[in-house]
Design a protein around this motif. Structure first.
Motif, short mmCIF file in Angstrom:
data_model
loop_
_atom_site.label_atom_id
_atom_site.label_comp_id
_atom_site.label_asym_id
_atom_site.label_seq_id
_atom_site.Cartn_x
_atom_site.Cartn_y
_atom_site.Cartn_z
N ILE A 1 87.92 -47.31 26.80
CA ILE A 1 88.55 -46.37 27.87
C ILE A 1 90.12 -46.45 26.80
O ILE A 1 90.32 -46.28 25.98
CB ILE A 1 89.56 -47.61 28.81
CG1 ILE A 1 87.91 -48.37 29.73
CG2 ILE A 1 89.94 -46.95 29.69
CD1 ILE A 1 88.04 -49.89 29.92
N ALA A 2 89.96 -44.78 27.34
CA ALA A 2 90.82 -44.07 26.50
C ALA A 2 93.01 -44.14 27.22
O ALA A 2 92.65 -44.29 28.47
CB ALA A 2 91.51 -42.87 26.21
N GLY A 3 93.65 -44.62 26.36
CA GLY A 3 94.81 -45.05 27.33
C GLY A 3 95.93 -43.04 27.33
O GLY A 3 95.58 -42.37 26.75
N ASP A 4 96.76 -43.14 28.03
CA ASP A 4 97.49 -42.42 28.44
C ASP A 4 98.79 -42.84 28.64
O ASP A 4 98.82 -43.14 30.40
CB ASP A 4 97.21 -40.52 29.75
CG ASP A 4 97.84 -39.71 28.95
OD1 ASP A 4 99.66 -39.60 29.17
OD2 ASP A 4 97.73 -38.92 29.22
N LYS A 5 99.63 -42.42 28.62
CA LYS A 5 100.99 -42.95 28.87
C LYS A 5 101.86 -41.55 30.44
O LYS A 5 102.89 -42.75 31.30
CB LYS A 5 102.18 -42.49 27.90
CG LYS A 5 102.75 -41.30 27.20
CD LYS A 5 103.94 -41.37 26.33
CE LYS A 5 103.95 -40.33 25.65
NZ LYS A 5 105.63 -40.44 24.80
N ASN A 6 101.40 -41.34 30.20
CA ASN A 6 102.01 -39.99 31.64
C ASN A 6 101.09 -40.25 32.41
O ASN A 6 101.14 -40.12 33.78
CB ASN A 6 101.56 -38.75 30.95
CG ASN A 6 102.89 -38.46 29.91
OD1 ASN A 6 103.49 -38.81 30.30
ND2 ASN A 6 102.13 -37.85 29.46
N ILE A 7 99.83 -41.38 32.70
CA ILE A 7 99.40 -41.65 34.16
C ILE A 7 98.55 -42.70 34.11
O ILE A 7 98.57 -43.30 33.21
CB ILE A 7 97.25 -40.73 33.54
CG1 ILE A 7 97.70 -39.39 33.15
CG2 ILE A 7 96.37 -41.23 34.42
CD1 ILE A 7 96.03 -38.78 33.02
N GLU A 8 99.55 -42.93 35.40
CA GLU A 8 99.29 -44.80 35.93
C GLU A 8 97.93 -44.77 36.90
O GLU A 8 97.06 -43.99 37.50
CB GLU A 8 99.80 -44.36 36.85
CG GLU A 8 100.49 -46.43 37.24
CD GLU A 8 101.50 -46.52 38.46
OE1 GLU A 8 101.78 -47.65 39.04
OE2 GLU A 8 102.07 -45.74 38.16
N ALA A 9 97.12 -45.58 35.97
CA ALA A 9 95.87 -45.91 36.19
C ALA A 9 95.07 -47.34 36.74
O ALA A 9 95.98 -48.33 36.72
CB ALA A 9 94.96 -45.70 35.10
N VAL A 10 94.44 -47.18 37.20
CA VAL A 10 93.62 -48.51 37.72
C VAL A 10 92.29 -48.92 37.59
O VAL A 10 91.79 -47.93 37.66
CB VAL A 10 93.97 -49.14 39.82
CG1 VAL A 10 95.31 -49.06 39.67
CG2 VAL A 10 93.29 -48.16 39.56
N ILE A 11 91.89 -50.59 37.25
CA ILE A 11 90.31 -50.33 37.54
C ILE A 11 90.48 -50.51 38.32
O ILE A 11 90.98 -52.28 38.66
CB ILE A 11 90.41 -51.21 36.28
CG1 ILE A 11 90.24 -50.03 34.57
CG2 ILE A 11 88.53 -51.57 36.62
CD1 ILE A 11 89.80 -51.51 33.50
#
Length: 161
Positions: A78-88
């Motif tokens: 799973i890649a992350g991006d500090k500008n995108i708030e994400a959920v599992i």
């Protein structure tokens, strides 16, 4: 069907899109923002999944988790991006019995209920500390039930359970 190529421009992989197919590897293309509940549920031959930084939701609801019951799944990147708030979401990887290690990037501010329940081979789980501006990170009820903790544990946060 053992192989699928998802084209650029795709934004959502919808509910039950590939449920119970024979896909063995999955590379979600950049630009996809949502993997819906049960999208790959019961894909018994799926062994690896690469989730790009553009994904903000790996879904799960009463329909089932995105990758629930993918019993041969061993690798999830799973890649992350500090500008995108994400959920599992809830049940996202429930009963992925061969899944060994998971690293959840800091922009994933929530891991839903039962997200990794029944992942009986899971020996590594890292929830990276958020260095972003999200208020809270949480791990839902039963998210790691039947998780075998390594013999050496440095710290378990009080908010984890």
């Amino acid at each position: 069907m053992t192989s699928v190529t998802l084209e650029k421009g795709l934004k959502t992989i919808d509910i039950h899109a590939f449920r119970n197919t024979n896909i063995d590897k999955l590379n979600v293309p950049e630009g996809v923002t949502k993997i819906a509940a049960a999208a790959f549920m019961d894909c018994k031959n799926l062994t690896s999944v690469n989730v790009p930084s553009t994904v903000s939701s790996i879904g799960g609801t009463y329909y089932g988790g995105s990758f629930e019951n993918c019993s041969k799944l061993t690798s999830v990147n799973i890649a992350g991006d500090k500008n995108i708030e994400a959920v599992i979401g809830d049940r996202a990887f429930k009963n992925c019995t061969m899944l060994k290690n998971v690293v959840v990037p800091g922009n994933y501010n929530s891991v839903g209920d039962s997200a990794f329940e029944g992942c009986t081979s899971l020996t590594g789980f890292e929830y990276k500390k958020s260095s972003y501006d999200f208020a809270n990170q949480s791990v839902g009820s039963y998210a790691l039930i039947r998780f075998v903790f390594p013999s050496i544990i440095m710290m378990i946060c009080t908010s984890m359970y």
